[in-house]
Design a protein around this motif. Sequence first.
Motif, PDB file in Angstrom:
ATOM      1  N   GLY A 343       0.821  -1.214   0.000  1.00  0.00           N
ATOM      2  CA  GLY A 343       0.000   0.000   0.000  1.00  0.00           C
ATOM      3  C   GLY A 343       0.848   1.253   0.000  1.00  0.00           C
ATOM      4  O   GLY A 343       0.610   2.194  -0.776  1.00  0.00           O
ATOM      5  N   GLU A 362      -8.570   8.906 -12.462  1.00  0.00           N
ATOM      6  CA  GLU A 362      -8.561   7.541 -11.927  1.00  0.00           C
ATOM      7  C   GLU A 362      -7.587   7.422 -10.747  1.00  0.00           C
ATOM      8  O   GLU A 362      -7.839   6.703  -9.780  1.00  0.00           O
ATOM      9  CB  GLU A 362      -8.182   6.550 -13.022  1.00  0.00           C
ATOM     10  CG  GLU A 362      -8.441   5.099 -12.669  1.00  0.00           C
ATOM     11  CD  GLU A 362      -9.908   4.795 -12.389  1.00  0.00           C
ATOM     12  OE1 GLU A 362     -10.175   3.938 -11.521  1.00  0.00           O
ATOM     13  OE2 GLU A 362     -10.787   5.431 -13.026  1.00  0.00           O
ATOM     14  N   ASP A 363      -6.475   8.152 -10.823  1.00  0.00           N
ATOM     15  CA  ASP A 363      -5.509   8.150  -9.717  1.00  0.00           C
ATOM     16  C   ASP A 363      -6.144   8.676  -8.434  1.00  0.00           C
ATOM     17  O   ASP A 363      -5.857   8.183  -7.343  1.00  0.00           O
ATOM     18  CB  ASP A 363      -4.285   8.997 -10.069  1.00  0.00           C
ATOM     19  CG  ASP A 363      -3.314   8.278 -10.979  1.00  0.00           C
ATOM     20  OD1 ASP A 363      -3.210   7.046 -10.865  1.00  0.00           O
ATOM     21  OD2 ASP A 363      -2.664   8.954 -11.790  1.00  0.00           O
ATOM     22  N   LYS A 365      -9.268   8.490  -7.545  1.00  0.00           N
ATOM     23  CA  LYS A 365     -10.149   7.448  -6.997  1.00  0.00           C
ATOM     24  C   LYS A 365      -9.326   6.312  -6.375  1.00  0.00           C
ATOM     25  O   LYS A 365      -9.651   5.793  -5.316  1.00  0.00           O
ATOM     26  CB  LYS A 365     -11.045   6.887  -8.100  1.00  0.00           C
ATOM     27  CG  LYS A 365     -12.016   7.896  -8.697  1.00  0.00           C
ATOM     28  CD  LYS A 365     -12.780   7.283  -9.868  1.00  0.00           C
ATOM     29  CE  LYS A 365     -13.701   8.303 -10.529  1.00  0.00           C
ATOM     30  NZ  LYS A 365     -14.382   7.733 -11.723  1.00  0.00           N
ATOM     31  N   THR A 366      -8.235   5.960  -7.054  1.00  0.00           N
ATOM     32  CA  THR A 366      -7.416   4.834  -6.608  1.00  0.00           C
ATOM     33  C   THR A 366      -6.700   5.139  -5.300  1.00  0.00           C
ATOM     34  O   THR A 366      -6.615   4.280  -4.418  1.00  0.00           O
ATOM     35  CB  THR A 366      -6.378   4.460  -7.681  1.00  0.00           C
ATOM     36  OG1 THR A 366      -7.054   4.160  -8.890  1.00  0.00           O
ATOM     37  CG2 THR A 366      -5.545   3.271  -7.248  1.00  0.00           C
ATOM     38  N   GLU A 368      -7.578   7.029  -2.860  1.00  0.00           N
ATOM     39  CA  GLU A 368      -8.507   6.939  -1.729  1.00  0.00           C
ATOM     40  C   GLU A 368      -8.840   5.479  -1.419  1.00  0.00           C
ATOM     41  O   GLU A 368      -8.908   5.084  -0.254  1.00  0.00           O
ATOM     42  CB  GLU A 368      -9.781   7.728  -2.025  1.00  0.00           C
ATOM     43  CG  GLU A 368     -10.745   7.770  -0.843  1.00  0.00           C
ATOM     44  CD  GLU A 368     -11.937   8.680  -1.083  1.00  0.00           C
ATOM     45  OE1 GLU A 368     -12.603   9.044  -0.092  1.00  0.00           O
ATOM     46  OE2 GLU A 368     -12.211   9.032  -2.243  1.00  0.00           O
ATOM     47  N   LYS A 369      -9.021   4.689  -2.463  1.00  0.00           N
ATOM     48  CA  LYS A 369      -9.357   3.270  -2.268  1.00  0.00           C
ATOM     49  C   LYS A 369      -8.212   2.538  -1.578  1.00  0.00           C
ATOM     50  O   LYS A 369      -8.422   1.804  -0.609  1.00  0.00           O
ATOM     51  CB  LYS A 369      -9.662   2.624  -3.625  1.00  0.00           C
ATOM     52  CG  LYS A 369     -10.027   1.154  -3.536  1.00  0.00           C
ATOM     53  CD  LYS A 369     -10.555   0.635  -4.862  1.00  0.00           C
ATOM     54  CE  LYS A 369      -9.472   0.574  -5.905  1.00  0.00           C
ATOM     55  NZ  LYS A 369      -9.936  -0.014  -7.181  1.00  0.00           N
ATOM     56  N   PHE A 370      -6.988   2.757  -2.057  1.00  0.00           N
ATOM     57  CA  PHE A 370      -5.829   2.079  -1.460  1.00  0.00           C
ATOM     58  C   PHE A 370      -5.610   2.529  -0.021  1.00  0.00           C
ATOM     59  O   PHE A 370      -5.248   1.731   0.847  1.00  0.00           O
ATOM     60  CB  PHE A 370      -4.567   2.354  -2.287  1.00  0.00           C
ATOM     61  CG  PHE A 370      -4.492   1.574  -3.564  1.00  0.00           C
ATOM     62  CD1 PHE A 370      -5.532   0.757  -3.976  1.00  0.00           C
ATOM     63  CD2 PHE A 370      -3.366   1.653  -4.368  1.00  0.00           C
ATOM     64  CE1 PHE A 370      -5.467   0.029  -5.153  1.00  0.00           C
ATOM     65  CE2 PHE A 370      -3.278   0.926  -5.554  1.00  0.00           C
ATOM     66  CZ  PHE A 370      -4.337   0.129  -5.951  1.00  0.00           C
ATOM     67  N   ASN A 372      -7.836   3.506   2.116  1.00  0.00           N
ATOM     68  CA  ASN A 372      -8.846   2.869   2.977  1.00  0.00           C
ATOM     69  C   ASN A 372      -8.548   1.393   3.210  1.00  0.00           C
ATOM     70  O   ASN A 372      -8.782   0.874   4.304  1.00  0.00           O
ATOM     71  CB  ASN A 372     -10.243   3.044   2.377  1.00  0.00           C
ATOM     72  CG  ASN A 372     -10.877   4.368   2.771  1.00  0.00           C
ATOM     73  OD1 ASN A 372     -10.957   4.701   3.949  1.00  0.00           O
ATOM     74  ND2 ASN A 372     -11.306   5.143   1.780  1.00  0.00           N
ATOM     75  N   VAL A 373      -8.022   0.720   2.197  1.00  0.00           N
ATOM     76  CA  VAL A 373      -7.614  -0.679   2.383  1.00  0.00           C
ATOM     77  C   VAL A 373      -6.537  -0.763   3.465  1.00  0.00           C
ATOM     78  O   VAL A 373      -6.590  -1.610   4.370  1.00  0.00           O
ATOM     79  CB  VAL A 373      -7.097  -1.292   1.068  1.00  0.00           C
ATOM     80  CG1 VAL A 373      -6.430  -2.647   1.323  1.00  0.00           C
ATOM     81  CG2 VAL A 373      -8.235  -1.461   0.075  1.00  0.00           C
ATOM     82  N   TYR A 376      -7.980  -0.177   7.093  1.00  0.00           N
ATOM     83  CA  TYR A 376      -8.796  -1.228   7.705  1.00  0.00           C
ATOM     84  C   TYR A 376      -8.158  -2.617   7.681  1.00  0.00           C
ATOM     85  O   TYR A 376      -8.586  -3.498   8.427  1.00  0.00           O
ATOM     86  CB  TYR A 376     -10.165  -1.284   7.013  1.00  0.00           C
ATOM     87  CG  TYR A 376     -10.995  -0.050   7.254  1.00  0.00           C
ATOM     88  CD1 TYR A 376     -11.525   0.227   8.514  1.00  0.00           C
ATOM     89  CD2 TYR A 376     -11.210   0.870   6.229  1.00  0.00           C
ATOM     90  CE1 TYR A 376     -12.259   1.365   8.740  1.00  0.00           C
ATOM     91  CE2 TYR A 376     -11.958   2.027   6.451  1.00  0.00           C
ATOM     92  CZ  TYR A 376     -12.483   2.266   7.715  1.00  0.00           C
ATOM     93  OH  TYR A 376     -13.216   3.408   7.937  1.00  0.00           O
ATOM     94  N   LEU A 391      -6.056  10.644   3.552  1.00  0.00           N
ATOM     95  CA  LEU A 391      -7.519  10.608   3.630  1.00  0.00           C
ATOM     96  C   LEU A 391      -8.091  11.935   4.123  1.00  0.00           C
ATOM     97  O   LEU A 391      -9.114  12.402   3.616  1.00  0.00           O
ATOM     98  CB  LEU A 391      -7.967   9.464   4.548  1.00  0.00           C
ATOM     99  CG  LEU A 391      -7.754   8.053   3.978  1.00  0.00           C
ATOM    100  CD1 LEU A 391      -7.994   6.999   5.045  1.00  0.00           C
ATOM    101  CD2 LEU A 391      -8.675   7.816   2.779  1.00  0.00           C
TER     102      LEU A 391
END
Length: 412
Positions: A343, A362-363, A365-366, A368-370, A372-373, A376, A391
């Motif tokens: 990550g 797209e970066d 969006k990505t 933020e997704k990474f 959050n992974v 958690y 974040l």
Amino acid sequence: KNFKKYNPKSIDEYVNIGGYIALKKAINMKSTGVIQELKKSDLRGRGGAAYPTGKKWEQASQVPGDHKVVICNADEGDPESFKDRYLLEYDPFKVIEGMTIAALTIKACDGYIYIREEYKHLHELFSEAIELAKEKGFLGENILNSGVDFNIEVFSGAGAYVCGENSSLIESMEGKSGRPRIKPPYIKQCGLFNLPTLVNNVETFAAVTSILEIGAEEYIKYGCDESRGTKLISLCGNINNPGAYEVPFGITLREIIEDFGGGLKDGNNLKFLQLGGASGAIVPASSIDLKYCYDELKKHGIEIGSGAILVADDTNKVVDFLKSIQDFFLHESCGKCTPCREGNRQLTKIINRFVEGTASVEDFKTIEKFANVMKYASFCGLGKTAPTAILSAIEHFPIEFYQQIETVRKSS
């Protein structure tokens, strides 16, 4: 209050200004009395986790075992935090006294202070202070005729940020790679060399000494209902008077910046703060009137952490700041778990594209997704909190990301 009031190489000078009053009180109060006083003070761990100290010591005292260990975590590997360094340098005996009170309370016989390698100049100072305490009967066998035997050794870290996490610290002390352990078993049950172990931060031990010296009733007159007492902060960044300060809980961030920090350098405007160190949230200037206390800040998704407050003015770009944070975590990830190891690598690549102005929608969006992974799914606190700055920046400063997206930048 003791800073520069005594020579840290003279235990007599420390005693003359009230040193070891707290230990003598603790001997008379016994274990239960000390624990109740700490509970009354509402002292929380000052290393970042903010776990109630009285509860932690009570749990440690209830663990069976003839051989227990007390460890002082003086790793302080966060690049924005330096308040523990001041305690080690100017008031070492207060820390030693706090550790001795802990040993008396949980019935421990061995103590260690884990000092980061970068504080090498303080290793000798602390070792000398330990020897002086032994000579005066405040350490060693039968301390002050209490029947308690307790010794402290200085242990040098090797410069790993992850060893600020207690189980990683213990792993490194055992000669292994500094990586976090699975819990349970908890450190209080199975810590250093599988012995019941109590680990607290430098400031926590110093605070215990002060609380027992003046009494919990006096201590809780400082602060506010939500957070009792005072906190040492490391104030740094674009500010006129950076340094370590002791502040009462309940004052506002504005008061800290203006009254203690002397305002921003060169008359620039505040852009954001980062609270809690490199793993802390980015706080916009609009939140400057929030109270500095655990509960108030937590309502806004902010943690006090170790007490670091970094001030950034309007000459700073958010994405440039995030790059420095990501470079740090990429270097400091221990690599044990995939979410943190991979990550941080991917977040660094994407942040670099934003800095260079070559990022895509797209970066955004990505990233933020990474993040959050990681938050958690990571194994320990490093991985879970490393993406906090990203974040919070996405939440408060999304426009700064979009300004660095290639198509938007070219069209403007």
